[in-house]
Write a protein that holds these residues in place. Sequence first.
Motif, PDB file in Angstrom:
ATOM      1  N   ASP A  49       0.836  -1.209   0.000  1.00 54.74           N
ATOM      2  CA  ASP A  49       0.000   0.000   0.000  1.00 54.74           C
ATOM      3  C   ASP A  49       0.868   1.255   0.000  1.00 54.74           C
ATOM      4  OD1 ASP A  49      -2.307  -1.529   0.023  1.00 54.74           O
ATOM      5  OD2 ASP A  49      -2.613  -1.351   2.185  1.00 54.74           O
ATOM      6  N   LEU A  50       1.923   1.255   0.821  1.00 52.87           N
ATOM      7  CA  LEU A  50       2.833   2.404   0.893  1.00 52.87           C
ATOM      8  C   LEU A  50       3.508   2.638  -0.455  1.00 52.87           C
ATOM      9  CD1 LEU A  50       4.496   4.546   2.487  1.00 52.87           C
ATOM     10  CD2 LEU A  50       6.089   2.693   3.023  1.00 52.87           C
ATOM     11  N   LEU A  51       4.024   1.560  -1.045  1.00 59.08           N
ATOM     12  CA  LEU A  51       4.729   1.676  -2.316  1.00 59.08           C
ATOM     13  C   LEU A  51       3.805   2.155  -3.428  1.00 59.08           C
ATOM     14  CD1 LEU A  51       7.540   1.180  -3.576  1.00 59.08           C
ATOM     15  CD2 LEU A  51       6.678  -1.043  -4.289  1.00 59.08           C
ATOM     16  N   MET A  52       2.636   1.557  -3.528  1.00 59.51           N
ATOM     17  CA  MET A  52       1.716   1.947  -4.596  1.00 59.51           C
ATOM     18  C   MET A  52       1.180   3.356  -4.364  1.00 59.51           C
ATOM     19  SD  MET A  52       2.056  -0.367  -6.725  1.00 59.51           S
ATOM     20  CE  MET A  52       0.859   0.144  -7.933  1.00 59.51           C
ATOM     21  N   GLY A  53       0.981   3.739  -3.109  1.00 61.66           N
ATOM     22  CA  GLY A  53       0.514   5.090  -2.833  1.00 61.66           C
ATOM     23  C   GLY A  53       1.545   6.141  -3.201  1.00 61.66           C
ATOM     24  N   SER A  54       2.822   5.800  -3.073  1.00 59.14           N
ATOM     25  CA  SER A  54       3.891   6.762  -3.339  1.00 59.14           C
ATOM     26  C   SER A  54       4.484   6.647  -4.735  1.00 59.14           C
ATOM     27  CB  SER A  54       5.016   6.578  -2.319  1.00 59.14           C
ATOM     28  OG  SER A  54       4.544   6.751  -1.013  1.00 59.14           O
ATOM     29  N   CYS A  55       4.392   5.480  -5.342  1.00 56.89           N
ATOM     30  CA  CYS A  55       5.133   5.233  -6.588  1.00 56.89           C
ATOM     31  C   CYS A  55       4.285   4.768  -7.766  1.00 56.89           C
ATOM     32  CB  CYS A  55       6.196   4.162  -6.340  1.00 56.89           C
ATOM     33  SG  CYS A  55       7.419   4.560  -5.093  1.00 56.89           S
ATOM     34  N   GLU A  56       3.006   4.664  -7.608  1.00 53.00           N
ATOM     35  CA  GLU A  56       2.180   4.073  -8.661  1.00 53.00           C
ATOM     36  C   GLU A  56       2.431   4.699 -10.028  1.00 53.00           C
ATOM     37  OE1 GLU A  56      -2.429   2.898  -9.657  1.00 53.00           O
ATOM     38  OE2 GLU A  56      -2.026   4.205  -7.961  1.00 53.00           O
ATOM     39  N   ALA A  67      10.362   7.719 -15.784  1.00 58.75           N
ATOM     40  CA  ALA A  67      10.571   9.016 -15.140  1.00 58.75           C
ATOM     41  C   ALA A  67      11.304   8.799 -13.822  1.00 58.75           C
ATOM     42  CB  ALA A  67       9.230   9.679 -14.889  1.00 58.75           C
ATOM     43  N   ALA A  68      12.134   9.760 -13.471  1.00 61.27           N
ATOM     44  CA  ALA A  68      12.818   9.694 -12.182  1.00 61.27           C
ATOM     45  C   ALA A  68      11.765   9.761 -11.079  1.00 61.27           C
ATOM     46  CB  ALA A  68      13.803  10.847 -12.051  1.00 61.27           C
ATOM     47  N   PRO A  69      11.782   8.795 -10.167  1.00 55.27           N
ATOM     48  CA  PRO A  69      10.781   8.800  -9.099  1.00 55.27           C
ATOM     49  C   PRO A  69      10.960   9.978  -8.146  1.00 55.27           C
ATOM     50  CG  PRO A  69      12.152   6.812  -9.025  1.00 55.27           C
ATOM     51  CD  PRO A  69      12.664   7.661 -10.121  1.00 55.27           C
ATOM     52  N   SER A  70       9.893  10.343  -7.500  1.00 52.87           N
ATOM     53  CA  SER A  70       9.919  11.446  -6.543  1.00 52.87           C
ATOM     54  C   SER A  70      10.673  11.041  -5.280  1.00 52.87           C
ATOM     55  CB  SER A  70       8.487  11.829  -6.163  1.00 52.87           C
ATOM     56  OG  SER A  70       7.890  10.759  -5.437  1.00 52.87           O
ATOM     57  N   MET A  71      10.982  12.037  -4.452  1.00 56.02           N
ATOM     58  CA  MET A  71      11.635  11.751  -3.170  1.00 56.02           C
ATOM     59  C   MET A  71      10.721  10.909  -2.286  1.00 56.02           C
ATOM     60  SD  MET A  71      13.729  15.322  -2.383  1.00 56.02           S
ATOM     61  CE  MET A  71      13.204  15.299  -0.734  1.00 56.02           C
ATOM     62  N   ALA A  72       9.425  11.149  -2.345  1.00 55.54           N
ATOM     63  CA  ALA A  72       8.475  10.370  -1.551  1.00 55.54           C
ATOM     64  C   ALA A  72       8.471   8.910  -1.989  1.00 55.54           C
ATOM     65  CB  ALA A  72       7.078  10.959  -1.662  1.00 55.54           C
ATOM     66  N   CYS A  73       8.524   8.702  -3.299  1.00 54.90           N
ATOM     67  CA  CYS A  73       8.573   7.335  -3.820  1.00 54.90           C
ATOM     68  C   CYS A  73       9.849   6.642  -3.358  1.00 54.90           C
ATOM     69  CB  CYS A  73       8.481   7.349  -5.344  1.00 54.90           C
ATOM     70  SG  CYS A  73       8.660   5.731  -6.107  1.00 54.90           S
ATOM     71  N   CYS A  74      10.978   7.316  -3.498  1.00 57.54           N
ATOM     72  CA  CYS A  74      12.244   6.703  -3.073  1.00 57.54           C
ATOM     73  C   CYS A  74      12.252   6.433  -1.573  1.00 57.54           C
ATOM     74  CB  CYS A  74      13.429   7.580  -3.468  1.00 57.54           C
ATOM     75  SG  CYS A  74      13.846   7.442  -5.226  1.00 57.54           S
ATOM     76  N   GLY A  75      11.642   7.315  -0.800  1.00 58.08           N
ATOM     77  CA  GLY A  75      11.532   7.075   0.636  1.00 58.08           C
ATOM     78  C   GLY A  75      10.746   5.806   0.927  1.00 58.08           C
ATOM     79  N   ALA A  76       9.671   5.600   0.175  1.00 55.47           N
ATOM     80  CA  ALA A  76       8.866   4.390   0.341  1.00 55.47           C
ATOM     81  C   ALA A  76       9.664   3.160  -0.073  1.00 55.47           C
ATOM     82  CB  ALA A  76       7.577   4.495  -0.473  1.00 55.47           C
ATOM     83  N   VAL A  77      10.390   3.260  -1.188  1.00 57.53           N
ATOM     84  CA  VAL A  77      11.195   2.127  -1.672  1.00 57.53           C
ATOM     85  C   VAL A  77      12.229   1.731  -0.621  1.00 57.53           C
ATOM     86  CG1 VAL A  77      12.921   1.427  -3.397  1.00 57.53           C
ATOM     87  CG2 VAL A  77      10.835   2.596  -4.117  1.00 57.53           C
ATOM     88  N   ARG A  78      12.786   2.695   0.070  1.00 53.99           N
ATOM     89  CA  ARG A  78      13.807   2.401   1.086  1.00 53.99           C
ATOM     90  C   ARG A  78      13.220   1.774   2.342  1.00 53.99           C
ATOM     91  NH1 ARG A  78      15.679   7.842  -0.321  1.00 53.99           N
ATOM     92  NH2 ARG A  78      17.112   7.569  -2.051  1.00 53.99           N
ATOM     93  N   ARG A  79      11.924   1.973   2.585  1.00 58.32           N
ATOM     94  CA  ARG A  79      11.295   1.450   3.804  1.00 58.32           C
ATOM     95  C   ARG A  79      10.678   0.072   3.645  1.00 58.32           C
ATOM     96  NH1 ARG A  79       9.645   6.870   4.188  1.00 58.32           N
ATOM     97  NH2 ARG A  79       7.576   6.386   3.406  1.00 58.32           N
ATOM     98  N   VAL A  80      10.361  -0.333   2.429  1.00 61.05           N
ATOM     99  CA  VAL A  80       9.622  -1.586   2.239  1.00 61.05           C
ATOM    100  C   VAL A  80      10.560  -2.795   2.172  1.00 61.05           C
ATOM    101  CG1 VAL A  80       7.733  -0.424   1.052  1.00 61.05           C
ATOM    102  CG2 VAL A  80       9.581  -1.423  -0.292  1.00 61.05           C
ATOM    103  N   ASP A  81       9.962  -3.959   2.395  1.00 63.86           N
ATOM    104  CA  ASP A  81      10.672  -5.232   2.262  1.00 63.86           C
ATOM    105  C   ASP A  81      10.506  -5.676   0.806  1.00 63.86           C
ATOM    106  OD1 ASP A  81      11.479  -7.900   2.178  1.00 63.86           O
ATOM    107  OD2 ASP A  81      10.531  -8.412   4.081  1.00 63.86           O
ATOM    108  N   VAL A  82      11.504  -5.361  -0.011  1.00 60.82           N
ATOM    109  CA  VAL A  82      11.423  -5.618  -1.451  1.00 60.82           C
ATOM    110  C   VAL A  82      11.263  -7.104  -1.740  1.00 60.82           C
ATOM    111  CG1 VAL A  82      12.637  -5.387  -3.650  1.00 60.82           C
ATOM    112  CG2 VAL A  82      12.713  -3.527  -1.989  1.00 60.82           C
TER     113      VAL A  82
END
Length: 124
Positions: A49-56, A67-82
Motif C-alpha cells: 500500500d505504501l509503495l503503490m501510494g507513493s510510486c504508482e 521518469a525519475a521517481p519522486s523523493m516520496a517514492c524513493c523514501g517508500a522504496v527504502r522502507r519496504v521489504d522488497v
Amino acid sequence: MARLIASSSSSAAVYCFVVLLINAMAMAPATATETAAAAAVDKCERDLDLLMGSCEEYLRFPAEAKAAPSMACCGAVRRVDVGCLCGMVTPEVEQYVCMDKAVYVAAYCHRPLLPGSYCGSKLV
C-alpha cells in the motif's frame, strides 16, 4: 454382559474425548509461527500500500518513458521489504505494474534488486 457394556461405554467415552480434543485444537488460537507468518503478510501488504501510494505513477505501463521517481517514492522504496513484495507479484499484478519500471525505480532509489533474482516473473 456388564463387562461388554462397560467396555463399549469406555470406547464411546474415549471416542468423545478424541473428538472434543480435535475440536479444541481446531478452535485454539494460532501458534506463534502462524501468528508471525500472519504479521509478516500484514506488513508486506502495508508495504505494498505504501509503495503503490507513493510510486504508482512511476510503475505503470507503458514500459518506456521511465521518469525519475519522486523523493516520496524513493523514501517508500527504502522502507519496504522488497523481497516480500517481489514474492507477491503474480501474473495478475504484472498486468498493472511494469516490472521493468519496478526494477528501474528500485535501482534509482538506491535499493537495486539482486542480480539473478526474480521479482514476479522478471529476472533481474
